[in-house]
Design a protein around this motif. Structure first.
Motif, PDB file in Angstrom:
ATOM      1  N   GLY A 160       0.853  -1.178   0.000  1.00  0.00           N
ATOM      2  CA  GLY A 160       0.000   0.000   0.000  1.00  0.00           C
ATOM      3  C   GLY A 160       0.890   1.228   0.000  1.00  0.00           C
ATOM      4  O   GLY A 160       2.125   1.118   0.050  1.00  0.00           O
ATOM      5  N   ALA A 161       0.285   2.396  -0.042  1.00  0.00           N
ATOM      6  CA  ALA A 161       1.085   3.625  -0.153  1.00  0.00           C
ATOM      7  C   ALA A 161       0.487   4.746   0.683  1.00  0.00           C
ATOM      8  O   ALA A 161       0.144   5.804   0.180  1.00  0.00           O
ATOM      9  N   LEU A 162       0.377   4.515   1.979  1.00  0.00           N
ATOM     10  CA  LEU A 162      -0.150   5.569   2.862  1.00  0.00           C
ATOM     11  C   LEU A 162       0.871   6.677   3.083  1.00  0.00           C
ATOM     12  O   LEU A 162       0.532   7.851   3.124  1.00  0.00           O
ATOM     13  N   ALA A 163       2.139   6.317   3.256  1.00  0.00           N
ATOM     14  CA  ALA A 163       3.164   7.302   3.595  1.00  0.00           C
ATOM     15  C   ALA A 163       3.949   7.793   2.389  1.00  0.00           C
ATOM     16  O   ALA A 163       4.557   8.855   2.451  1.00  0.00           O
ATOM     17  N   PHE A 164       3.949   7.051   1.302  1.00  0.00           N
ATOM     18  CA  PHE A 164       4.835   7.374   0.199  1.00  0.00           C
ATOM     19  C   PHE A 164       4.705   8.818  -0.294  1.00  0.00           C
ATOM     20  O   PHE A 164       5.723   9.457  -0.557  1.00  0.00           O
ATOM     21  N   PRO A 165       3.499   9.380  -0.388  1.00  0.00           N
ATOM     22  CA  PRO A 165       3.420  10.773  -0.865  1.00  0.00           C
ATOM     23  C   PRO A 165       4.134  11.781   0.039  1.00  0.00           C
ATOM     24  O   PRO A 165       4.398  12.893  -0.376  1.00  0.00           O
ATOM     25  N   TYR A 166       4.472  11.383   1.265  1.00  0.00           N
ATOM     26  CA  TYR A 166       5.067  12.307   2.228  1.00  0.00           C
ATOM     27  C   TYR A 166       6.543  12.036   2.490  1.00  0.00           C
ATOM     28  O   TYR A 166       7.150  12.685   3.336  1.00  0.00           O
ATOM     29  N   LEU A 167       7.150  11.068   1.796  1.00  0.00           N
ATOM     30  CA  LEU A 167       8.544  10.729   2.068  1.00  0.00           C
ATOM     31  C   LEU A 167       9.524  11.789   1.574  1.00  0.00           C
ATOM     32  O   LEU A 167      10.595  11.947   2.127  1.00  0.00           O
ATOM     33  N   HIS A 168       9.163  12.517   0.546  1.00  0.00           N
ATOM     34  CA  HIS A 168      10.037  13.589   0.068  1.00  0.00           C
ATOM     35  C   HIS A 168      10.039  14.697   1.120  1.00  0.00           C
ATOM     36  O   HIS A 168       9.005  15.025   1.688  1.00  0.00           O
ATOM     37  N   PRO A 169      11.203  15.278   1.393  1.00  0.00           N
ATOM     38  CA  PRO A 169      11.272  16.257   2.480  1.00  0.00           C
ATOM     39  C   PRO A 169      10.587  17.602   2.199  1.00  0.00           C
ATOM     40  O   PRO A 169      10.508  18.446   3.085  1.00  0.00           O
ATOM     41  N   TRP A 170      10.112  17.829   0.979  1.00  0.00           N
ATOM     42  CA  TRP A 170       9.452  19.099   0.691  1.00  0.00           C
ATOM     43  C   TRP A 170       8.128  18.840   0.011  1.00  0.00           C
ATOM     44  O   TRP A 170       8.075  18.017  -0.888  1.00  0.00           O
ATOM     45  N   PRO A 171       7.059  19.450   0.369  1.00  0.00           N
ATOM     46  CA  PRO A 171       6.945  20.417   1.459  1.00  0.00           C
ATOM     47  C   PRO A 171       7.091  19.720   2.810  1.00  0.00           C
ATOM     48  O   PRO A 171       6.849  18.516   2.910  1.00  0.00           O
ATOM     49  N   PRO A 172       7.482  20.477   3.819  1.00  0.00           N
ATOM     50  CA  PRO A 172       7.692  19.872   5.140  1.00  0.00           C
ATOM     51  C   PRO A 172       6.431  19.172   5.635  1.00  0.00           C
ATOM     52  O   PRO A 172       5.313  19.642   5.407  1.00  0.00           O
ATOM     53  N   ARG A 173       6.626  18.052   6.273  1.00  0.00           N
ATOM     54  CA  ARG A 173       5.496  17.292   6.823  1.00  0.00           C
ATOM     55  C   ARG A 173       5.489  17.446   8.339  1.00  0.00           C
ATOM     56  O   ARG A 173       6.501  17.782   8.945  1.00  0.00           O
ATOM     57  N   SER A 174       4.366  17.187   8.924  1.00  0.00           N
ATOM     58  CA  SER A 174       4.278  17.305  10.378  1.00  0.00           C
ATOM     59  C   SER A 174       5.100  16.195  11.037  1.00  0.00           C
ATOM     60  O   SER A 174       5.205  15.092  10.501  1.00  0.00           O
ATOM     61  N   PRO A 175       5.691  16.495  12.181  1.00  0.00           N
ATOM     62  CA  PRO A 175       6.490  15.484  12.881  1.00  0.00           C
ATOM     63  C   PRO A 175       5.637  14.248  13.202  1.00  0.00           C
ATOM     64  O   PRO A 175       4.485  14.362  13.599  1.00  0.00           O
ATOM     65  N   GLY A 176       6.213  13.096  13.006  1.00  0.00           N
ATOM     66  CA  GLY A 176       5.510  11.860  13.338  1.00  0.00           C
ATOM     67  C   GLY A 176       4.596  11.323  12.256  1.00  0.00           C
ATOM     68  O   GLY A 176       4.003  10.256  12.430  1.00  0.00           O
ATOM     69  N   LEU A 177       4.458  12.027  11.148  1.00  0.00           N
ATOM     70  CA  LEU A 177       3.524  11.605  10.106  1.00  0.00           C
ATOM     71  C   LEU A 177       3.878  10.230   9.535  1.00  0.00           C
ATOM     72  O   LEU A 177       3.005   9.381   9.370  1.00  0.00           O
ATOM     73  N   ILE A 178       5.159   9.994   9.269  1.00  0.00           N
ATOM     74  CA  ILE A 178       5.567   8.715   8.695  1.00  0.00           C
ATOM     75  C   ILE A 178       5.322   7.593   9.704  1.00  0.00           C
ATOM     76  O   ILE A 178       4.809   6.525   9.351  1.00  0.00           O
ATOM     77  N   GLY A 179       5.633   7.826  10.951  1.00  0.00           N
ATOM     78  CA  GLY A 179       5.358   6.831  11.994  1.00  0.00           C
ATOM     79  C   GLY A 179       3.884   6.513  12.106  1.00  0.00           C
ATOM     80  O   GLY A 179       3.496   5.340  12.253  1.00  0.00           O
ATOM     81  N   GLU A 180       3.050   7.539  12.029  1.00  0.00           N
ATOM     82  CA  GLU A 180       1.599   7.330  12.082  1.00  0.00           C
ATOM     83  C   GLU A 180       1.123   6.513  10.881  1.00  0.00           C
ATOM     84  O   GLU A 180       0.259   5.634  11.025  1.00  0.00           O
TER      85      GLU A 180
END
Length: 79
Positions: free
Chosen positions: A9-29
């Motif tokens: 699945g791909a819940l986190a993949f859209p947020y793995l790039h460091p820009w734009p900044p993501r909220s802390p803990g997003l990948i863990g969540e």
């Protein structure tokens, strides 16, 4: 059949790039949610003696050894 092959699945993949900044803990969540979805599948496969083989794939949350190890830890080291 004693092995099934799956994409994670791909819940986190859209947020793995460091820009734009993501909220802390997003990948863990995202990985926590991913493991909640996969734990029942892993449990059922264990009961039936079936292994789950995840295809590591660009665009999926499990795309390299590090992300696979994260998932394995979240799934309490299911076989």
């Amino acid at each position: 059949m004693d092995t099934i092959v799956a994409f994670s699945g791909a819940l986190a993949f859209p947020y793995l790039h460091p820009w734009p900044p993501r909220s802390p803990g997003l990948i863990g969540e995202a990985f926590t949610e991913l493991s909640k979805r996969w734990m029942p599948v892993s449990d059922a496969c264990d009961t039936e003696g079936v292994d789950v083989a995840y295809e590591l794939h660009p665009g999926a949350d499990l795309f390299d050894g590090a992300t696979f190890e994260m998932m394995l830890d979240m799934l309490e080291s299911h076989k």
